[in-house]
Every structure is written in structure tokens, then in C-alpha cells.
Design an enzyme around this catalytic site. Structure first.
Site, PDB file in Angstrom:
ATOM      1  N   HIS A  46      76.973  51.207 -26.324  1.00 40.84           N
ATOM      2  CA  HIS A  46      76.521  52.570 -26.016  1.00 40.84           C
ATOM      3  C   HIS A  46      74.995  52.560 -25.902  1.00 40.84           C
ATOM      4  O   HIS A  46      74.327  51.711 -26.523  1.00 40.84           O
ATOM      5  CB  HIS A  46      76.958  53.539 -27.115  1.00 40.84           C
ATOM      6  CG  HIS A  46      78.413  53.916 -27.041  1.00 40.84           C
ATOM      7  ND1 HIS A  46      78.961  54.945 -27.770  1.00 40.84           N
ATOM      8  CD2 HIS A  46      79.429  53.407 -26.297  1.00 40.84           C
ATOM      9  CE1 HIS A  46      80.245  55.051 -27.488  1.00 40.84           C
ATOM     10  NE2 HIS A  46      80.561  54.132 -26.606  1.00 40.84           N
ATOM     11  N   GLU A  48      72.707  54.343 -27.228  1.00 35.46           N
ATOM     12  CA  GLU A  48      71.972  54.459 -28.496  1.00 35.46           C
ATOM     13  C   GLU A  48      71.908  53.132 -29.239  1.00 35.46           C
ATOM     14  O   GLU A  48      70.876  52.757 -29.812  1.00 35.46           O
ATOM     15  CB  GLU A  48      72.633  55.500 -29.427  1.00 35.46           C
ATOM     16  CG  GLU A  48      72.742  56.889 -28.851  1.00 35.46           C
ATOM     17  CD  GLU A  48      74.094  57.134 -28.175  1.00 35.46           C
ATOM     18  OE1 GLU A  48      74.521  56.287 -27.356  1.00 35.46           O
ATOM     19  OE2 GLU A  48      74.700  58.169 -28.442  1.00 35.46           O
ATOM     20  N   CYS A  76      78.454  59.702 -30.551  1.00 39.11           N
ATOM     21  CA  CYS A  76      79.751  59.544 -31.232  1.00 39.11           C
ATOM     22  C   CYS A  76      79.475  59.127 -32.687  1.00 39.11           C
ATOM     23  O   CYS A  76      78.329  58.906 -33.071  1.00 39.11           O
ATOM     24  CB  CYS A  76      80.596  58.492 -30.510  1.00 39.11           C
ATOM     25  SG  CYS A  76      80.022  56.797 -30.764  1.00 39.11           S
ATOM     26  N   CYS A  79      77.423  55.847 -33.066  1.00 37.21           N
ATOM     27  CA  CYS A  79      75.990  55.955 -32.781  1.00 37.21           C
ATOM     28  C   CYS A  79      75.282  56.849 -33.795  1.00 37.21           C
ATOM     29  O   CYS A  79      74.133  56.593 -34.162  1.00 37.21           O
ATOM     30  CB  CYS A  79      75.799  56.457 -31.351  1.00 37.21           C
ATOM     31  SG  CYS A  79      76.434  55.270 -30.149  1.00 37.21           S
TER      32      CYS A  79
END
Lengths: 141, 141
Positions: A46, A48, A76, A79
Site C-alpha cells: 500500500h 502508506e 486500512c 496502514c
């Protein structure tokens, strides 16, 4: 947030869900990344997570004290916990995510984590949401 | 779990909190890693995150269907969500973690995630707990 949106658009061009993230320390961008799940074939890639790794390498430190993160989508749970572990000061995010979000939706990670950043959601929300909606609309067609 | 414990011990020798993880597909180990937060100066470098990345690269796929993960410590929220995103079938963990755990403690990620693995906790619990306790005892001295 403008730069995070650019990263999201670049992710879209790679065929990845368009989410971008930027980390800032004292008004200086020290890391920026887009979602690379598809490119890396890695569900943890992801924006992040990649961005936190980059910022830590930049500072050679696993703690990102006094750093802020800008993300185009509500993080999410994975993260959000990473943001907590990195001790990031402020989290600014764009679109809300009622399905996968873990900040103000789902398991609300920061209600349980040892470190909780200041949180501001809904920045450039319309644009961030549109980029995601267009991506999924294009994939359905 | 024996191999995960070996990875935890190796992490300890590197000065990292001793947690190890192993991913298995059809009785074959396809990835194993220890915590590398300190070595990599990256707070996301938990054993599970590294191990999931390795397994995905091995299979060239971001979904680890039919794979099981063995971890010496109850995963935190970040790792629990990563396990969910990777669609791992079964999670076996050793020691319980009332402070940082996100499976049966804290925000209980799998109560909110779209994919929930089968979960068995407390495997080789005494040994996994001892390794952690010895590590922190040595650091205090």
C-alpha cells in the site's frame, strides 16, 4: 495533498488502485509513493507502507516523529497501525472508506493503539473519491 | 512453529524483538523471516510483513490462498490486516500479546476484515513467551 493525488494518478496508470501518500517533515517532502500491490504482487505494498519505509530509510530511523502523512484514502487497519508504529504526528486523508477503512470505520485502530496521530479526514475528498470511482468504472467497462 | 522459533532466535541475535514467521503451502515452507525493524530501521519490517512479501514473490501472486502462517507472537493490527489482505487460510500463533496484539486483543482486526483466517493461538506458548521475556530481561540489564 496535491502530490499524493499525483501519486494516486500514477498508480492508476500502472493498473493499481489509485491511492497515493506523501510524508512531510518540517515543510519538506521526504517520501512519496503510490499503491504498488499489482506491480509488486504484494498485498502489503500500500502507498502508506511504501512511503513509511522510504521516509525511514531517508532519516535512517524507525521513528518518524514530527512527520505528517498525507494519503488520498482513509488508511486500512494495516496502514493505520503502521502510522502508529512509526509515531507519525498528523494524518491527513482524502476520501473516506466505509468498506476497508480502519481509522473512522471498521476496527478504528487508533482507539486501541499506543500512539495516535492527530487526524484530519476529507481533504480534497471529492477529487480523491472521483479518481477511485473512475478507476473502478473503467475496470468494469 | 519450530522454524518460526528459530527465526525469532535469529532476530534476537540481531538485537531485534524476537518474533519469527513462516508461511507454508501444501506442507512446504515457501517463506520464513524474523523481525527486522532494527536492522532495516523500518517499523513495518515485522516478521509477518516480510514473510508475506517473500511468499508473494515466490508465487508471483498477491493472494496466498491455501497458505498457512505460523508466527511466534500474536500479530499486531498491521500484520493481522496484512494476513487478511493476503487471504491466508490459517493463522497459528504462539504467545499472546495483551499490549500490542490485534487478533484476540486490541482492535481485533478479523472481527471487521473481509477475509478472516482460521485462528489457533497458544502453540508452543511457553517457549515463545520465554524467548521474548529473556530478550527484554537482557536489555534491561
Amino acid at each position: 495533498m496535491k502530490l499524493a493525488i499525483e501519486e494516486a494518478k500514477k498508480a492508476s496508470l500502472r493498473g493499481s488502485v489509485p491511492v497515493g501518500a506523501v510524508i512531510v517533515l518540517q515543510d519538506k517532502v521526504i517520501a512519496s509513493a503510490g499503491n504498488e500491490v499489482l506491480k509488486n504482487a504484494d498485498p502489503t505494498a500500500h502507498a502508506e507502507i511504501i512511503c513509511i519505509g522510504m521516509a525511514c530509510r531517508h532519516l535512517n530511523c524507525s521513528i518518524l516523529k514530527h512527520c505528517d502523512i498525507y494519503v488520498t484514502l482513509e488508511p486500512c487497519a494495516m496502514c493505520a497501525q503502521a502510522i502508529s508504529l512509526a509515531r507519525i504526528s498528523r494524518l491527513y486523508f482524502g476520501a473516506y472508506d466505509s468498506k476497508y477503512g480502519g481509522v473512522v470505520h471498521g476496527c478504528r485502530v487508533f482507539n486501541y493503539s499506543l500512539h495516535k496521530p492527530e487526524i484530519v479526514g476529507g481533504i480534497s475528498e471529492t477529487l480523491c473519491t472521483e479518481i477511485l470511482q473512475n478507476f473502478f468504472k473503467d475496470r468494469r467497462n
